[in-house]
Design a protein around this motif. Sequence first.
Motif, PDB file in Angstrom:
ATOM      1  N   UNK A  71       0.834  -1.202   0.000  1.00 22.34           N
ATOM      2  CA  UNK A  71       0.000   0.000   0.000  1.00 22.34           C
ATOM      3  C   UNK A  71       0.863   1.244   0.000  1.00 22.34           C
ATOM      4  N   UNK A  72       1.836   1.293   0.918  1.00 23.38           N
ATOM      5  CA  UNK A  72       2.698   2.469   0.996  1.00 23.38           C
ATOM      6  C   UNK A  72       3.593   2.577  -0.236  1.00 23.38           C
ATOM      7  N   UNK A  73       4.079   1.422  -0.724  1.00 21.81           N
ATOM      8  CA  UNK A  73       4.988   1.442  -1.862  1.00 21.81           C
ATOM      9  C   UNK A  73       4.334   1.918  -3.145  1.00 21.81           C
ATOM     10  N   UNK A  74       3.000   1.803  -3.218  1.00 25.86           N
ATOM     11  CA  UNK A  74       2.305   2.257  -4.416  1.00 25.86           C
ATOM     12  C   UNK A  74       1.988   3.734  -4.420  1.00 25.86           C
ATOM     13  N   UNK A  75       2.338   4.433  -3.344  1.00 28.53           N
ATOM     14  CA  UNK A  75       2.044   5.852  -3.247  1.00 28.53           C
ATOM     15  C   UNK A  75       3.334   6.653  -3.399  1.00 28.53           C
ATOM     16  N   UNK A  76       3.227   7.832  -3.974  1.00 28.05           N
ATOM     17  CA  UNK A  76       4.373   8.720  -4.068  1.00 28.05           C
ATOM     18  C   UNK A  76       4.274   9.804  -3.007  1.00 28.05           C
ATOM     19  N   UNK A  77       5.406  10.358  -2.639  1.00 31.56           N
ATOM     20  CA  UNK A  77       5.416  11.471  -1.693  1.00 31.56           C
ATOM     21  C   UNK A  77       4.604  12.629  -2.261  1.00 31.56           C
ATOM     22  N   UNK A  78       4.683  12.800  -3.567  1.00 33.07           N
ATOM     23  CA  UNK A  78       3.939  13.895  -4.207  1.00 33.07           C
ATOM     24  C   UNK A  78       2.434  13.721  -4.019  1.00 33.07           C
ATOM     25  N   UNK A  79       1.952  12.472  -4.096  1.00 35.85           N
ATOM     26  CA  UNK A  79       0.520  12.229  -3.908  1.00 35.85           C
ATOM     27  C   UNK A  79       0.087  12.630  -2.511  1.00 35.85           C
ATOM     28  N   UNK A  80       0.901  12.298  -1.522  1.00 35.27           N
ATOM     29  CA  UNK A  80       0.592  12.692  -0.156  1.00 35.27           C
ATOM     30  C   UNK A  80       0.632  14.189   0.021  1.00 35.27           C
ATOM     31  N   UNK A  81       1.626  14.822  -0.562  1.00 36.33           N
ATOM     32  CA  UNK A  81       1.736  16.282  -0.457  1.00 36.33           C
ATOM     33  C   UNK A  81       0.545  16.961  -1.128  1.00 36.33           C
ATOM     34  N   UNK A  82       0.148  16.454  -2.282  1.00 39.91           N
ATOM     35  CA  UNK A  82      -0.994  17.045  -2.991  1.00 39.91           C
ATOM     36  C   UNK A  82      -2.269  16.939  -2.156  1.00 39.91           C
ATOM     37  N   UNK A 106      -0.882  12.345   7.149  1.00 42.66           N
ATOM     38  CA  UNK A 106      -0.838  11.880   5.764  1.00 42.66           C
ATOM     39  C   UNK A 106      -0.041  10.587   5.659  1.00 42.66           C
ATOM     40  N   UNK A 107       1.077  10.506   6.387  1.00 42.77           N
ATOM     41  CA  UNK A 107       1.906   9.296   6.338  1.00 42.77           C
ATOM     42  C   UNK A 107       1.117   8.084   6.829  1.00 42.77           C
ATOM     43  N   UNK A 108       0.354   8.245   7.911  1.00 44.25           N
ATOM     44  CA  UNK A 108      -0.464   7.147   8.420  1.00 44.25           C
ATOM     45  C   UNK A 108      -1.502   6.736   7.386  1.00 44.25           C
ATOM     46  N   UNK A 109      -2.156   7.719   6.780  1.00 39.03           N
ATOM     47  CA  UNK A 109      -3.184   7.412   5.783  1.00 39.03           C
ATOM     48  C   UNK A 109      -2.590   6.720   4.559  1.00 39.03           C
ATOM     49  N   UNK A 110      -1.373   7.088   4.187  1.00 42.57           N
ATOM     50  CA  UNK A 110      -0.722   6.431   3.053  1.00 42.57           C
ATOM     51  C   UNK A 110      -0.426   4.965   3.362  1.00 42.57           C
ATOM     52  N   UNK A 111       0.090   4.705   4.571  1.00 43.36           N
ATOM     53  CA  UNK A 111       0.455   3.340   4.936  1.00 43.36           C
ATOM     54  C   UNK A 111      -0.779   2.475   5.170  1.00 43.36           C
ATOM     55  N   UNK A 112      -1.777   3.035   5.863  1.00 43.44           N
ATOM     56  CA  UNK A 112      -2.939   2.237   6.243  1.00 43.44           C
ATOM     57  C   UNK A 112      -3.852   1.905   5.061  1.00 43.44           C
ATOM     58  N   UNK A 113      -4.154   2.908   4.246  1.00 40.08           N
ATOM     59  CA  UNK A 113      -5.163   2.684   3.192  1.00 40.08           C
ATOM     60  C   UNK A 113      -4.811   3.302   1.844  1.00 40.08           C
ATOM     61  N   UNK A 114      -3.543   3.689   1.639  1.00 42.87           N
ATOM     62  CA  UNK A 114      -3.212   4.337   0.369  1.00 42.87           C
ATOM     63  C   UNK A 114      -4.059   5.585   0.151  1.00 42.87           C
ATOM     64  N   UNK A 115      -4.134   6.441   1.200  1.00 44.13           N
ATOM     65  CA  UNK A 115      -4.943   7.665   1.174  1.00 44.13           C
ATOM     66  C   UNK A 115      -6.419   7.377   0.898  1.00 44.13           C
TER      67      UNK A 115
END
Length: 207
Positions: A71-82, A106-115
């Motif tokens: 889940x986290x690996x499929x997300x980019x830092x840019x996606x979280x920042x956006x 945002x980091x938690x949301x990226x890891x838990x559910x891919x935002x």
Amino acid sequence: KDSLCWDNLIDRLHRDGFQKEHLQKIFADLGSPPLPEFMGQKAIELYGGKASLAASEAQRLQFAPPDYSRIAGGMSVAAGRNRMNAHSKFFEGLYKRYGVPAPFIIAVLMVETGLGSQTGRQSALLSLGSMSVTDSLDMVLPVVSGISGETANLNERVKARSDWAYNELKALIRYAQTSGKDAASIPGSVYGAIGLCQFMPSNIDAY
């Protein structure tokens, strides 16, 4: 294996104060009997040895715990920042109220559910209900291969996990009722965590 049913669980919930007609409806809406594979997967983890669900690879994936690296690996830092920038006022409000900076959330949301893109492959009602029903190792051994030797301690741990699931199930049903949601359609993890942050139902009111 013999098919399990919801009847005893519905009676137990009814004794704990839930309306029986409502219970019958939400479990009927699932369109599935209790599935021992949910507790089977947990028993495999508790066993700690080489064991697996006696099922196809596709079926095993259905009951596998979340792969957070995927889940986290499929997300980019840019996606979280956006996402953070798009809802900056919301995150500023959270920081003022709780003191938690937006990047941590945002980091938690990226890891838990891919935002929020992957809030679970299962019905939380089905997973927690199934684990509540399967309260002994004997009930899950037909769907597990590789567990052997002395299993008394493992059986006690399965019973404890079933009791835990039952309390989470009650919290899920209450949450669905108070929030106007259909309990049968709330998606969750294989162990019943729900929502963007993957809270267990009993933690929702507190957090």
